[in-house]
Design an enzyme around this catalytic site. Sequence first.
Site, PDB file in Angstrom:
ATOM      1  N   SER A  19     -44.826  46.348 -17.331  1.00 18.37           N
ATOM      2  CA  SER A  19     -44.394  45.970 -16.632  1.00 18.37           C
ATOM      3  C   SER A  19     -44.221  44.382 -16.668  1.00 18.37           C
ATOM      4  CB  SER A  19     -46.105  45.272 -15.844  1.00 18.37           C
ATOM      5  OG  SER A  19     -45.388  45.178 -14.228  1.00 18.37           O
ATOM      6  N   ASN A  20     -43.775  43.635 -15.776  1.00 12.28           N
ATOM      7  CA  ASN A  20     -43.668  42.445 -15.794  1.00 12.28           C
ATOM      8  C   ASN A  20     -44.634  41.142 -15.042  1.00 12.28           C
ATOM      9  OD1 ASN A  20     -42.430  41.422 -13.355  1.00 12.28           O
ATOM     10  ND2 ASN A  20     -40.887  43.005 -14.212  1.00 12.28           N
TER      11      ASN A  20
END
Length: 407
Positions: free
Chosen positions: A210-211
Site C-alpha cells: 500500500s502507500n
Amino acid sequence: MTQLTGKEIILGVTGSIAAYKAVYLLRELTRQGAGVTVVTTQHAQKFVGPLTFRTLSGRPVLADLFDPATDAAVEHVELAQKCHALVVAPATANLLAKAAHGIADDFLTTLLLATRSPVLMVPAMDAGMWDHPAVRDNVATLRSRGVAVLDPDVGKLASGRAGTGRLPEVDVILEALHRLLSPVKDLAGDRVLITGGPTREPLDPVRFLSNRSSGKMGVALALAALRRGAEVVLVSGPTSQAPPSGAVFVPVETAEEMREAVLQHLAQATIVIKAAAVGDYRPREASPVKMPSKQGGLTLELAPTPDILKEVAARKGDQFIVGFAAETQDVRRRAREKQEAKRVDLMVANDVSQAGIGFDADDNQVTLLDRWGGLIELPKMPKLDVANAVFDRILSLRAAKPAHIPR
Ligand code: PMT
C-alpha cells in the site's frame, strides 16, 4: 479563519434529552469563530440550565419574550435580522409542528417567523414520533419552504428502543450549517466522481502492499463539491477519514475494485477527479494462507495494476477529467508528461517529498496544468482550499469553452 469566523448564529434548543448535545455544538461553533446567541424553550431549561449555555457563549440566554432584563420583545426583531443562520438542535416534534404552522408563542418560535436567514432544523425524538404522519407532513412543509431539516440518526434512543430519532453527530450538524452558509452553488447540477485514499494489494490474507495516502485530499474534494451544490460519489481506499455526509460513499480495497467502482459510476458523472494513490503494482499471486514469517529472503513477482485514470480518459464522453500527479522531483515536467500520456483535462501536481504537504498532511501545495497549456502554481494552503481552487479552475476552463470540451 473558518467559514464561521465572524458569523452570527442563533442556536435554538428545545426540550429533548438530546439538549445536552447542544452544549457540544455550541462549543464547536464558538471554537470555529462564530458569535452564538442561545435561545431556549422553557422545557429545554429542564434538561440543561441556562448557566451552561451562558458560560460557553459568553452571552445572555434568551427564553422569555417578556423578560424585562433582556428587553426581549424588541430584541427578537433585531436578532432575527442580524443572524446569518438559525440552527435548532435538538428540534422536537412540537417545535417542528409550531414552525410548520406559523405558531409564535415563545421567543424561539417568534424568531423563526421573524427571520429571513437560512434555518437548519435538527430533529431528535422517539422513532414512533418521527414516523408519525403528522411529523412527516410538518417536515415536508418546512422543507418545501426552504428550511433545511436533517434526518435523525438511527441508533439507541432515550426510550431504550432502537430506531430513527437520534440527534445527528455534531460534525454532521456543522457540515450541514457550512453548506447552508455557502453562498456559491456553482456546481449545482454537476455530478462529481472522486477517488481518494490508497489501494491495498494483498500478499496473503494479512499482508498487503500500500502507500501513505490518508484519504484527506479525496474527502476535501468531496466536501468542497457538496458545499458548492454538486452530487458526489466518493470512491475511497481504506482510510480513517469519515466520508462527508451527503456523498455516496463507495469503499474499496484494491486497484481492480477501484476500477470497477469508477467505471460503474462514470456514465453519470460530469466531472471525474482521481486523487487516489493507486498502487502501480500488485503481487502476481496472493497466497491464500498466511505466508510463514521466517523463510529467509523473499522474492515477490509483481504485476501492473490497471491504469484507471488512463482508461477513464480514453472512455470519456462529456466529462471533465482531472488527475493528481504525486512527484518527488522535476514536478512540473513529470506532471506535464503524465497529463499528456493519460490525456486528462487537468493535472494537479504535488511534490510529495516535501514535509507538511502531500501524503497525510492537512495542507497541500499544487500546480495546475491543463491540456490547453495553462499552468497555475498555487501557494501552500489547507486541502479544502486546494479542492476549491481545483473546482474554480475546472469551472473557468469549462466556461472558456476551449476547443473540444463538450458541454
Ligand atoms: O490522501 P492524502 O494523504 O490526502 O494525500 C493526497 C495525495 C498525495 C495522495 C494526492 O494529493 C495525490 O497526489 N494523489 C495522486 C497519487 C498518485 O497515485 O499519483 P501518480 O502520479 O502515481 O498517478 C497519477 C494519476 O493516475 C493519479 O490521478 C492516480 O489516481 C492515477 N492512477 C495511477 C495509477 C493507476 N494504476 N491508476 C490510476 O488511476
